[in-house]
Design a protein around this motif. Structure first.
Motif, PDB file in Angstrom:
ATOM      1  N   PRO A 194       0.810  -1.226   0.000  1.00 58.51           N
ATOM      2  CA  PRO A 194       0.000   0.000   0.000  1.00 58.51           C
ATOM      3  C   PRO A 194       0.841   1.272   0.000  1.00 58.51           C
ATOM      4  CG  PRO A 194      -0.131  -1.122   2.120  1.00 58.51           C
ATOM      5  CD  PRO A 194       0.538  -2.063   1.175  1.00 58.51           C
ATOM      6  N   VAL A 195       2.041   1.239   0.571  1.00 60.78           N
ATOM      7  CA  VAL A 195       2.910   2.420   0.544  1.00 60.78           C
ATOM      8  C   VAL A 195       3.332   2.728  -0.886  1.00 60.78           C
ATOM      9  CG1 VAL A 195       5.108   3.390   1.320  1.00 60.78           C
ATOM     10  CG2 VAL A 195       3.715   2.033   2.892  1.00 60.78           C
ATOM     11  N   ILE A 196       3.643   1.703  -1.664  1.00 58.39           N
ATOM     12  CA  ILE A 196       4.012   1.904  -3.070  1.00 58.39           C
ATOM     13  C   ILE A 196       2.819   2.442  -3.855  1.00 58.39           C
ATOM     14  CG2 ILE A 196       4.789   0.771  -5.172  1.00 58.39           C
ATOM     15  CD1 ILE A 196       6.951   0.988  -3.086  1.00 58.39           C
ATOM     16  N   VAL A 197       1.629   1.921  -3.566  1.00 54.03           N
ATOM     17  CA  VAL A 197       0.422   2.417  -4.235  1.00 54.03           C
ATOM     18  C   VAL A 197       0.191   3.878  -3.898  1.00 54.03           C
ATOM     19  CG1 VAL A 197      -2.089   2.169  -4.382  1.00 54.03           C
ATOM     20  CG2 VAL A 197      -0.639   0.149  -4.321  1.00 54.03           C
ATOM     21  N   MET A 198       0.360   4.237  -2.635  1.00 54.93           N
ATOM     22  CA  MET A 198       0.178   5.630  -2.228  1.00 54.93           C
ATOM     23  C   MET A 198       1.176   6.545  -2.917  1.00 54.93           C
ATOM     24  SD  MET A 198       1.584   8.152  -0.143  1.00 54.93           S
ATOM     25  CE  MET A 198       2.581   7.280   1.047  1.00 54.93           C
ATOM     26  N   LEU A 199       2.446   6.145  -2.960  1.00 51.47           N
ATOM     27  CA  LEU A 199       3.464   6.962  -3.624  1.00 51.47           C
ATOM     28  C   LEU A 199       3.181   7.090  -5.113  1.00 51.47           C
ATOM     29  CD1 LEU A 199       6.671   5.621  -1.840  1.00 51.47           C
ATOM     30  CD2 LEU A 199       5.733   7.927  -1.659  1.00 51.47           C
ATOM     31  N   THR A 200       2.707   6.019  -5.728  1.00 49.49           N
ATOM     32  CA  THR A 200       2.362   6.067  -7.145  1.00 49.49           C
ATOM     33  C   THR A 200       1.262   7.081  -7.402  1.00 49.49           C
ATOM     34  OG1 THR A 200       2.961   3.740  -7.418  1.00 49.49           O
ATOM     35  CG2 THR A 200       1.559   4.712  -9.117  1.00 49.49           C
ATOM     36  N   MET A 201       0.215   7.030  -6.573  1.00 52.57           N
ATOM     37  CA  MET A 201      -0.904   7.953  -6.758  1.00 52.57           C
ATOM     38  C   MET A 201      -0.482   9.393  -6.476  1.00 52.57           C
ATOM     39  SD  MET A 201      -4.033   8.337  -7.646  1.00 52.57           S
ATOM     40  CE  MET A 201      -4.724   6.673  -7.612  1.00 52.57           C
ATOM     41  N   VAL A 202       0.260   9.600  -5.395  1.00 54.64           N
ATOM     42  CA  VAL A 202       0.664  10.960  -5.026  1.00 54.64           C
ATOM     43  C   VAL A 202       1.588  11.565  -6.071  1.00 54.64           C
ATOM     44  CG1 VAL A 202       2.042  12.262  -3.367  1.00 54.64           C
ATOM     45  CG2 VAL A 202       0.306  10.691  -2.553  1.00 54.64           C
ATOM     46  N   SER A 203       2.562  10.800  -6.546  1.00 54.65           N
ATOM     47  CA  SER A 203       3.487  11.324  -7.547  1.00 54.65           C
ATOM     48  C   SER A 203       2.790  11.560  -8.879  1.00 54.65           C
ATOM     49  CB  SER A 203       4.660  10.360  -7.734  1.00 54.65           C
ATOM     50  OG  SER A 203       4.211   9.071  -8.119  1.00 54.65           O
ATOM     51  N   ALA A 204       1.824  10.714  -9.220  1.00 54.60           N
ATOM     52  CA  ALA A 204       1.112  10.887 -10.491  1.00 54.60           C
ATOM     53  C   ALA A 204       0.174  12.090 -10.448  1.00 54.60           C
ATOM     54  CB  ALA A 204       0.328   9.619 -10.831  1.00 54.60           C
ATOM     55  N   THR A 205      -0.538  12.270  -9.343  1.00 57.21           N
ATOM     56  CA  THR A 205      -1.463  13.397  -9.257  1.00 57.21           C
ATOM     57  C   THR A 205      -0.737  14.725  -9.122  1.00 57.21           C
ATOM     58  OG1 THR A 205      -1.642  12.992  -6.875  1.00 57.21           O
ATOM     59  CG2 THR A 205      -3.367  12.060  -8.274  1.00 57.21           C
ATOM     60  N   GLY A 206       0.566  14.697  -8.820  1.00 53.64           N
ATOM     61  CA  GLY A 206       1.329  15.938  -8.731  1.00 53.64           C
ATOM     62  C   GLY A 206       1.624  16.578 -10.068  1.00 53.64           C
TER      63      GLY A 206
ATOM     64  N   MET B 283       6.940   4.217 -13.318  1.00 50.26           N
ATOM     65  CA  MET B 283       7.060   2.762 -13.426  1.00 50.26           C
ATOM     66  C   MET B 283       8.468   2.295 -13.081  1.00 50.26           C
ATOM     67  SD  MET B 283       4.050   1.841 -13.988  1.00 50.26           S
ATOM     68  CE  MET B 283       4.412   0.084 -14.131  1.00 50.26           C
ATOM     69  N   ILE B 284       9.499   3.076 -13.433  1.00 48.16           N
ATOM     70  CA  ILE B 284      10.878   2.723 -13.057  1.00 48.16           C
ATOM     71  C   ILE B 284      11.027   2.719 -11.543  1.00 48.16           C
ATOM     72  CG2 ILE B 284      13.266   3.546 -13.113  1.00 48.16           C
ATOM     73  CD1 ILE B 284      12.738   4.514 -15.986  1.00 48.16           C
ATOM     74  N   PHE B 285      10.486   3.728 -10.896  1.00 53.30           N
ATOM     75  CA  PHE B 285      10.554   3.781  -9.433  1.00 53.30           C
ATOM     76  C   PHE B 285       9.739   2.666  -8.802  1.00 53.30           C
ATOM     77  CE2 PHE B 285      12.662   7.771  -9.858  1.00 53.30           C
ATOM     78  CZ  PHE B 285      13.244   8.034  -8.631  1.00 53.30           C
ATOM     79  N   VAL B 286       8.568   2.375  -9.358  1.00 57.40           N
ATOM     80  CA  VAL B 286       7.713   1.332  -8.791  1.00 57.40           C
ATOM     81  C   VAL B 286       8.368  -0.040  -8.906  1.00 57.40           C
ATOM     82  CG1 VAL B 286       5.575   0.058  -9.202  1.00 57.40           C
ATOM     83  CG2 VAL B 286       5.523   2.534  -9.061  1.00 57.40           C
ATOM     84  N   LEU B 287       8.974  -0.329 -10.037  1.00 57.14           N
ATOM     85  CA  LEU B 287       9.506  -1.659 -10.292  1.00 57.14           C
ATOM     86  C   LEU B 287      10.919  -1.867  -9.759  1.00 57.14           C
ATOM     87  CD1 LEU B 287       8.228  -2.136 -13.960  1.00 57.14           C
ATOM     88  CD2 LEU B 287       7.228  -3.035 -11.859  1.00 57.14           C
ATOM     89  N   ILE B 288      11.702  -0.787  -9.633  1.00 55.64           N
ATOM     90  CA  ILE B 288      13.118  -0.964  -9.288  1.00 55.64           C
ATOM     91  C   ILE B 288      13.506  -0.204  -8.020  1.00 55.64           C
ATOM     92  CG2 ILE B 288      15.489  -0.651 -10.096  1.00 55.64           C
ATOM     93  CD1 ILE B 288      14.407  -0.821 -12.971  1.00 55.64           C
ATOM     94  N   ILE B 289      13.312   1.118  -8.030  1.00 51.10           N
ATOM     95  CA  ILE B 289      13.927   1.961  -7.002  1.00 51.10           C
ATOM     96  C   ILE B 289      13.197   1.864  -5.668  1.00 51.10           C
ATOM     97  CG2 ILE B 289      14.580   4.326  -6.415  1.00 51.10           C
ATOM     98  CD1 ILE B 289      14.962   4.841  -9.398  1.00 51.10           C
ATOM     99  N   TRP B 290      11.863   2.066  -5.659  1.00 52.51           N
ATOM    100  CA  TRP B 290      11.133   2.019  -4.393  1.00 52.51           C
ATOM    101  C   TRP B 290      11.212   0.659  -3.719  1.00 52.51           C
ATOM    102  CZ3 TRP B 290       6.632   5.288  -6.736  1.00 52.51           C
ATOM    103  CH2 TRP B 290       6.903   6.642  -6.542  1.00 52.51           C
ATOM    104  N   PRO B 291      11.060  -0.466  -4.441  1.00 49.77           N
ATOM    105  CA  PRO B 291      11.224  -1.761  -3.767  1.00 49.77           C
ATOM    106  C   PRO B 291      12.625  -1.940  -3.169  1.00 49.77           C
ATOM    107  CG  PRO B 291      10.086  -2.043  -5.850  1.00 49.77           C
ATOM    108  CD  PRO B 291      10.563  -0.633  -5.822  1.00 49.77           C
ATOM    109  N   ALA B 292      13.651  -1.437  -3.863  1.00 51.33           N
ATOM    110  CA  ALA B 292      15.025  -1.552  -3.336  1.00 51.33           C
ATOM    111  C   ALA B 292      15.166  -0.752  -2.042  1.00 51.33           C
ATOM    112  CB  ALA B 292      16.023  -1.076  -4.381  1.00 51.33           C
ATOM    113  N   ILE B 293      14.603   0.455  -2.017  1.00 52.00           N
ATOM    114  CA  ILE B 293      14.667   1.270  -0.805  1.00 52.00           C
ATOM    115  C   ILE B 293      13.878   0.630   0.326  1.00 52.00           C
ATOM    116  CG2 ILE B 293      14.051   3.518   0.195  1.00 52.00           C
ATOM    117  CD1 ILE B 293      14.517   4.766  -2.533  1.00 52.00           C
ATOM    118  N   GLN B 294      12.689   0.106  -0.004  1.00 53.35           N
ATOM    119  CA  GLN B 294      11.871  -0.559   1.009  1.00 53.35           C
ATOM    120  C   GLN B 294      12.608  -1.759   1.632  1.00 53.35           C
ATOM    121  OE1 GLN B 294       9.385   1.133   2.234  1.00 53.35           O
ATOM    122  NE2 GLN B 294       7.502   0.356   1.314  1.00 53.35           N
TER     123      GLN B 294
END
Length: 487
Positions: A416-428, A472-483
């Motif tokens: 859910p944190v990744i989903v939230m970041l995806t929505m927040v970054s997209a709506t920005g 999508m790059i952040f969702v698939l690679i960067i955010w999971p690595a940081i998490q």
């Protein structure tokens, strides 16, 4: 010679065409009102018909949310008025508990925003922005370097100023100083686009970068049980904000300026010089508060308390460049009330059982179908990126779109944190229309040589697909690595 738009004259002196002209002007407004009422009624009836299997309270809460969406997207009503109306309706027909509405103004998020507004007022009144702009233009050698320096400065303000509108307003004097020395209309237009773009896209660096972020944090906590601290958000959001803001600034310079214009030099003098103590002290106070937020896991002091202490220190008799009363007047009361209303609205959606009902009726079948997580995230990103075309409020977009996305995340086994970041970054990203964001409208109307609708459409045609790929790059690679590193 008489003015064409004077107040109506006495009947004896009126032109025969005036009543007809007024009627012709009133008729479209009436038709628009009738159309809005028809859409609202049709929406209400459609939910009653198609969602008849839902219990009464979840169905009523869904109707309130849908009518609020109609008000936000199809009418010219103020967003805050619509939000308060929806909150009152939720209290009357769903929760039946006025205390939930009244207590929303005492929510911790509201106090945090108020303290941040006070800090922002002290920061703005200190004149430090003018000093930084003057310093940058004396040291940097080109328009391109100045644009990137401004982007970095605006990225830093995301940690101090709690709304994109406030940050945009704070930078108006800086734009005015720069635009006076631009050698061409094209350079002025490019800077006019850089300011709101950097303001909007850098906001995701901090949970205080936009009011929508605090709503998002609260929704994740209520709907998934996960807590997102200040440092946790910064570690995840800052890399995306840096990539997004600097990439977009580079695209603006590439699209709207020639290579010669990008290399040209500007020289700007500092016109708002204040005594050193008046501009240095608010900066040090803001730095200490920000450091306190970042180190919260070490000392355990509540971020709101830190913000309030900092705000009080900023307005001490020896430190304040502006009076406390004037700072309170500068606070965005409309945003505070809007957030309180949306908090009450979100509480009504949860307490009514709508989320559980949606999971049982819609999302459990999706879970059985095993919707691929990549497809789900791509859908969330696309909806978020395009939502500003219909919902002209960042906070409203998150308030409307994030709850169902979080519920669907449970069915798709997505963090859910990744989903939230995806929505927040997209709506920005909301630069396609002048009405899609207050910073865009503000800088677009500062002078006649700023940008127009065609410039925004031209820019968005490039930014929208690029930001989809970046998310999508952040969702698939960067955010999971940081998490995984934070786990």
């Amino acid at each position: 010679m008489e003015k064409a738009n004077t107040w109506p004259e006495p009947i004896s002196g009126r032109s025969e065409r005036q009543p007809g002209a007024r009627v012709a002007a009133i008729k479209p407004a009436r038709r628009h009102l009738v159309l809005n009422l028809f859409v609202a009624a049709a929406t209400f009836i459609a939910i009653d018909f198609f969602a008849s299997g839902l219990p009464l309270e979840p169905r009523r809460s869904l109707q309130v949310l849908a009518l609020a969406l109609v008000g936000w997207t199809l009418t010219s009503l103020d967003d805050t008025l619509v939000a308060v109306t929806a909150a009152v309706a939720m209290t009357l027909v769903v929760t039946g508990k006025p205390d939930s509405l009244f207590s929303a103004l005492g929510n911790q998020l509201i106090w945090l925003l108020l303290a941040s507004f006070l800090l922002a007022s002290a920061f703005k009144a200190s004149g430090v922005t003018d000093r930084l702009i003057a310093l940058a233009t004396t040291r940097l050698q080109s328009v391109q370097a100045l644009a990137y320096a401004l982007t970095a400065l605006l990225l830093a303000t995301a940690f101090v100023v709690p709304s994109t509108s406030g940050r945009a307003a704070m930078m108006v004097p800086a734009y005015a100083a720069i635009s006076e020395h631009c050698g061409s209309v094209r350079v002025r237009r490019a800077f006019a686009l850089v300011f709101p773009t950097a303001v909007l896209l850098s906001a995701v660096a901090s949970p205080l970068g936009a009011g929508a972020h605090l709503i998002a944090v609260d929704m994740v906590r209520k709907l998934s049980g996960q807590e997102i601290g200040y440092l946790h958000w910064v570690v995840l959001g800052l890399p995306f904000a840096v990539s997004s803001a600097f990439l977009s600034t580079g695209i603006i310079l590439k699209i709207f300026l020639t290579s010669h214009e990008r290399r040209s030099k500007l020289t700007i003098a500092c016109t708002n010089v204040r005594p050193a103590p008046l501009w240095k002290r608010p900066v040090w106070i803001a730095a200490v508060v920000t450091a306190g937020w970042l180190t919260e896991p070490m000392h355990g002091i509540d971020p709101t308390i830190l913000a309030l202490v900092g705000a009080l220190a900023a307005f001490s008799p020896t430190a304040g460049p502006i009076s406390f009363r004037d700072a309170l007047r500068d606070a965005d009361l409309s945003l505070l009330v809007f957030l309180a209303a949306t908090i009450c609205l979100a509480d009504g959606l949860v307490t009514s059982g709508l989320n559980e009902a949606l999971v049982a009726a819609v999302f459990h079948p999706l879970q059985g179908a095993k919707l691929p997580s990549v497809v789900f995230i791509a859908l969330v990103a696309a909806i978020g990126l395009l939502s500003h075309l219909l919902i002209h409020s960042r906070t409203a977009r998150v308030s409307i779109l994030l709850p169902p996305a979080l519920v669907l995340a449970q069915a798709s086994n997505v963090d859910p944190v990744i989903v939230m970041l995806t929505m927040v970054s997209a709506t920005g990203l909301c630069q396609t229309l002048m009405v899609s964001a207050k910073p865009v409208a503000l800088f677009g109307r500062l002078d006649e040589n700023a940008y127009g609708a065609g410039d925004l459409a031209r820019l968005s045609a490039v930014l929208l697909p690029l930001h989809f790929l970046l998310i999508m790059i952040f969702v698939l690679i960067i955010w999971p690595a940081i998490q995984s590193m934070l786990a």
